[in-house]
Motif scaffolding. Structure first.
Motif, PDB file in Angstrom:
ATOM      1  N   ASN A   1       0.828  -1.197   0.000  1.00  0.00           N
ATOM      2  CA  ASN A   1       0.000   0.000   0.000  1.00  0.00           C
ATOM      3  C   ASN A   1       0.866   1.251   0.000  1.00  0.00           C
ATOM      4  N   TYR A   2       0.552   2.160  -0.902  1.00  0.00           N
ATOM      5  CA  TYR A   2       1.157   3.493  -0.942  1.00  0.00           C
ATOM      6  C   TYR A   2       2.685   3.450  -1.010  1.00  0.00           C
ATOM      7  N   CYS A   3       3.161   2.695  -1.970  1.00  0.00           N
ATOM      8  CA  CYS A   3       4.582   2.688  -2.331  1.00  0.00           C
ATOM      9  C   CYS A   3       4.641   3.268  -3.743  1.00  0.00           C
ATOM     10  N   GLU A   4       4.674   4.594  -3.815  1.00  0.00           N
ATOM     11  CA  GLU A   4       4.437   5.293  -5.079  1.00  0.00           C
ATOM     12  C   GLU A   4       5.488   5.029  -6.144  1.00  0.00           C
ATOM     13  N   LYS A   5       6.701   4.636  -5.749  1.00  0.00           N
ATOM     14  CA  LYS A   5       7.772   4.439  -6.731  1.00  0.00           C
ATOM     15  C   LYS A   5       7.935   2.990  -7.175  1.00  0.00           C
ATOM     16  N   LEU A   6       7.215   2.078  -6.551  1.00  0.00           N
ATOM     17  CA  LEU A   6       7.345   0.673  -6.907  1.00  0.00           C
ATOM     18  C   LEU A   6       6.724   0.409  -8.273  1.00  0.00           C
ATOM     19  N   LYS A   7       7.465  -0.258  -9.153  1.00  0.00           N
ATOM     20  CA  LYS A   7       7.003  -0.460 -10.525  1.00  0.00           C
ATOM     21  C   LYS A   7       6.495  -1.870 -10.791  1.00  0.00           C
ATOM     22  N   SER A   8       6.862  -2.826  -9.963  1.00  0.00           N
ATOM     23  CA  SER A   8       6.418  -4.189 -10.256  1.00  0.00           C
ATOM     24  C   SER A   8       6.364  -5.020  -8.988  1.00  0.00           C
ATOM     25  N   LEU A   9       5.564  -6.076  -9.041  1.00  0.00           N
ATOM     26  CA  LEU A   9       5.488  -7.050  -7.967  1.00  0.00           C
ATOM     27  C   LEU A   9       6.706  -7.981  -8.049  1.00  0.00           C
ATOM     28  N   PRO A  10       6.939  -8.822  -7.038  1.00  0.00           N
ATOM     29  CA  PRO A  10       8.064  -9.761  -7.125  1.00  0.00           C
ATOM     30  C   PRO A  10       7.979 -10.632  -8.366  1.00  0.00           C
ATOM     31  N   GLU A  11       9.124 -10.966  -8.931  1.00  0.00           N
ATOM     32  CA  GLU A  11       9.181 -11.787 -10.135  1.00  0.00           C
ATOM     33  C   GLU A  11       8.843 -13.247  -9.826  1.00  0.00           C
ATOM     34  N   GLN A  12       8.322 -13.928 -10.813  1.00  0.00           N
ATOM     35  CA  GLN A  12       8.050 -15.367 -10.784  1.00  0.00           C
ATOM     36  C   GLN A  12       7.162 -15.771  -9.608  1.00  0.00           C
ATOM     37  N   MET A  13       6.184 -14.921  -9.313  1.00  0.00           N
ATOM     38  CA  MET A  13       5.316 -15.208  -8.175  1.00  0.00           C
ATOM     39  C   MET A  13       4.569 -16.526  -8.340  1.00  0.00           C
ATOM     40  N   HIS A  14       4.128 -16.824  -9.551  1.00  0.00           N
ATOM     41  CA  HIS A  14       3.331 -18.041  -9.766  1.00  0.00           C
ATOM     42  C   HIS A  14       4.135 -19.302  -9.456  1.00  0.00           C
ATOM     43  N   ARG A  15       5.462 -19.234  -9.595  1.00  0.00           N
ATOM     44  CA  ARG A  15       6.309 -20.404  -9.347  1.00  0.00           C
ATOM     45  C   ARG A  15       6.923 -20.392  -7.952  1.00  0.00           C
ATOM     46  N   LEU A  16       7.351 -19.224  -7.501  1.00  0.00           N
ATOM     47  CA  LEU A  16       8.094 -19.131  -6.242  1.00  0.00           C
ATOM     48  C   LEU A  16       7.192 -18.945  -5.024  1.00  0.00           C
ATOM     49  N   MET A  17       5.931 -18.590  -5.252  1.00  0.00           N
ATOM     50  CA  MET A  17       4.991 -18.385  -4.141  1.00  0.00           C
ATOM     51  C   MET A  17       3.734 -19.211  -4.386  1.00  0.00           C
ATOM     52  N   PRO A  18       3.833 -20.523  -4.360  1.00  0.00           N
ATOM     53  CA  PRO A  18       2.708 -21.382  -4.761  1.00  0.00           C
ATOM     54  C   PRO A  18       1.526 -21.362  -3.805  1.00  0.00           C
ATOM     55  N   SER A  19       1.694 -20.884  -2.562  1.00  0.00           N
ATOM     56  CA  SER A  19       0.591 -20.875  -1.601  1.00  0.00           C
ATOM     57  C   SER A  19      -0.119 -19.536  -1.527  1.00  0.00           C
ATOM     58  N   LEU A  20       0.295 -18.579  -2.351  1.00  0.00           N
ATOM     59  CA  LEU A  20      -0.257 -17.229  -2.281  1.00  0.00           C
ATOM     60  C   LEU A  20      -1.751 -17.232  -2.572  1.00  0.00           C
ATOM     61  N   LYS A  21      -2.531 -16.656  -1.641  1.00  0.00           N
ATOM     62  CA  LYS A  21      -3.980 -16.620  -1.776  1.00  0.00           C
ATOM     63  C   LYS A  21      -4.521 -15.212  -1.976  1.00  0.00           C
ATOM     64  N   GLU A  22      -3.810 -14.211  -1.479  1.00  0.00           N
ATOM     65  CA  GLU A  22      -4.363 -12.859  -1.544  1.00  0.00           C
ATOM     66  C   GLU A  22      -3.260 -11.841  -1.769  1.00  0.00           C
ATOM     67  N   VAL A  23      -3.481 -10.960  -2.735  1.00  0.00           N
ATOM     68  CA  VAL A  23      -2.606  -9.816  -2.988  1.00  0.00           C
ATOM     69  C   VAL A  23      -3.451  -8.564  -2.867  1.00  0.00           C
ATOM     70  N   GLN A  24      -3.015  -7.626  -2.045  1.00  0.00           N
ATOM     71  CA  GLN A  24      -3.725  -6.368  -1.874  1.00  0.00           C
ATOM     72  C   GLN A  24      -2.826  -5.226  -2.351  1.00  0.00           C
ATOM     73  N   LEU A  25      -3.319  -4.462  -3.310  1.00  0.00           N
ATOM     74  CA  LEU A  25      -2.587  -3.315  -3.846  1.00  0.00           C
ATOM     75  C   LEU A  25      -3.409  -2.062  -3.633  1.00  0.00           C
ATOM     76  N   ARG A  26      -2.748  -1.009  -3.165  1.00  0.00           N
ATOM     77  CA  ARG A  26      -3.443   0.263  -2.993  1.00  0.00           C
ATOM     78  C   ARG A  26      -2.409   1.386  -3.085  1.00  0.00           C
ATOM     79  N   GLY A  27      -2.746   2.411  -3.864  1.00  0.00           N
ATOM     80  CA  GLY A  27      -1.889   3.587  -3.929  1.00  0.00           C
ATOM     81  C   GLY A  27      -0.512   3.318  -4.498  1.00  0.00           C
ATOM     82  N   CYS A  28      -0.444   2.439  -5.496  1.00  0.00           N
ATOM     83  CA  CYS A  28       0.828   2.138  -6.171  1.00  0.00           C
ATOM     84  C   CYS A  28       0.663   2.473  -7.653  1.00  0.00           C
ATOM     85  N   PRO A  29       0.710   3.744  -8.018  1.00  0.00           N
ATOM     86  CA  PRO A  29       0.359   4.150  -9.381  1.00  0.00           C
ATOM     87  C   PRO A  29       1.282   3.589 -10.448  1.00  0.00           C
ATOM     88  N   GLN A  30       2.535   3.312 -10.123  1.00  0.00           N
ATOM     89  CA  GLN A  30       3.451   2.775 -11.131  1.00  0.00           C
ATOM     90  C   GLN A  30       3.037   1.375 -11.549  1.00  0.00           C
TER      91      GLN A  30
END
Length: 244
Positions: A171-200
């Motif tokens: 949330n509100y990391c205005e300069k961040l341009k991307s999420l972590p790489e290879q999430m589908h492979r390296l984070m197989p248990s991920l159930k929820e991603v919440q994004l807010r205030g990250c315009p990049q």
């Protein structure tokens, strides 16, 4: 202890020896406290320091530490070059603290389960040790939250493995341009991603994809074709100006 100004061990360092069996420290609302904390606390498992804005020193060396909670302590120094402090750490919470911290090496915390960072104004990136073999494995991490860090720009290049991670909130990391790489492979248990205030992120193709996936989840549809979100059970992409 609103007028406490200094905690100073004596010349023979007896103060440190006296705390060799201490398991918990809570230092709260000591606005005048300066100087050093005990340097070596071998039995410490829990350290909480809040609202000590004048406290300007490194954190104690505590190899058995499990929980570290720092709030509104901008002058505290996070000793990232002392890896033995954090081998057993399971919970790390930083709120408006450690202003000198720019790069946080995630592989300092092999047993970390929860990482929550809020308002670390100079933090620029999470890093990991360079490896030619495999991405670093944070095998215990279950929750990663970073909020209101205006200079945060990147996750480790190539991603990092977090096989038990279920929640990622940014949330509100205005300069961040991307999420972590290879999430589908390296984070197989991920159930929820919440994004807010990250315009990049929201202005890239990720934004439309996130909204499309979020809508499908709300409608109860299970056909999530994009591999990045194929394992998600829920995804929230929120553009509300409200703070959280």
């Amino acid at each position: 202890m609103s007028v406490l100004e200094k905690w100073s061990p004596d010349a023979d360092n007896v103060g440190c020896k006296a705390f060799s069996h201490l398991r918990e420290i809570h230092i709260e609302s000591c606005p005048k406290l300066t100087g050093d904390l005990p340097s070596n606390l071998p039995s410490l498992k829990l350290l909480i320091i809040t609202d000590c804005k004048q406290l300007h020193c490194p954190l104690p060396t505590a190899p058995d530490l499990r929980v570290l909670n720092l709030q509104n302590c901008g002058n505290l120094e996070f000793p990232v070059h002392v890896p033995q402090c954090y081998q057993l750490l399971t919970s790390l919470y930083l709120l408006s603290s450690c202003d000198s911290l720019k790069f946080l090496p995630l592989d300092l915390f092999p047993n970390l389960k929860s990482l929550d960072i809020w308002g670390c104004k100079n933090l620029e990136a999470f890093t990991v040790s360079v490896s030619d073999v495999l991405p670093p494995n944070l095998s215990s991490l279950r929750s990663l939250i970073i909020r209101h860090c205006p200079n945060f720009i990147s996750f480790p290049e190539g991603g990092f493995a977090a096989p038990k991670l279920t929640l990622l909130t940014i949330n509100y990391c205005e300069k961040l341009k991307s999420l972590p790489e290879q999430m589908h492979r390296l984070m197989p248990s991920l159930k929820e991603v919440q994004l807010r205030g990250c315009p990049q992120i929201e202005s890239s193709t990720m934004r439309s994809l996130s909204i499309r996936i979020s809508d499908k989840v709300r409608e109860g549809k299970q056909n999530l074709s994009d591999p990045l979100f194929a394992r998600f059970e829920g995804l929230a992409s929120v553009c509300s100006p409200s703070s959280s």
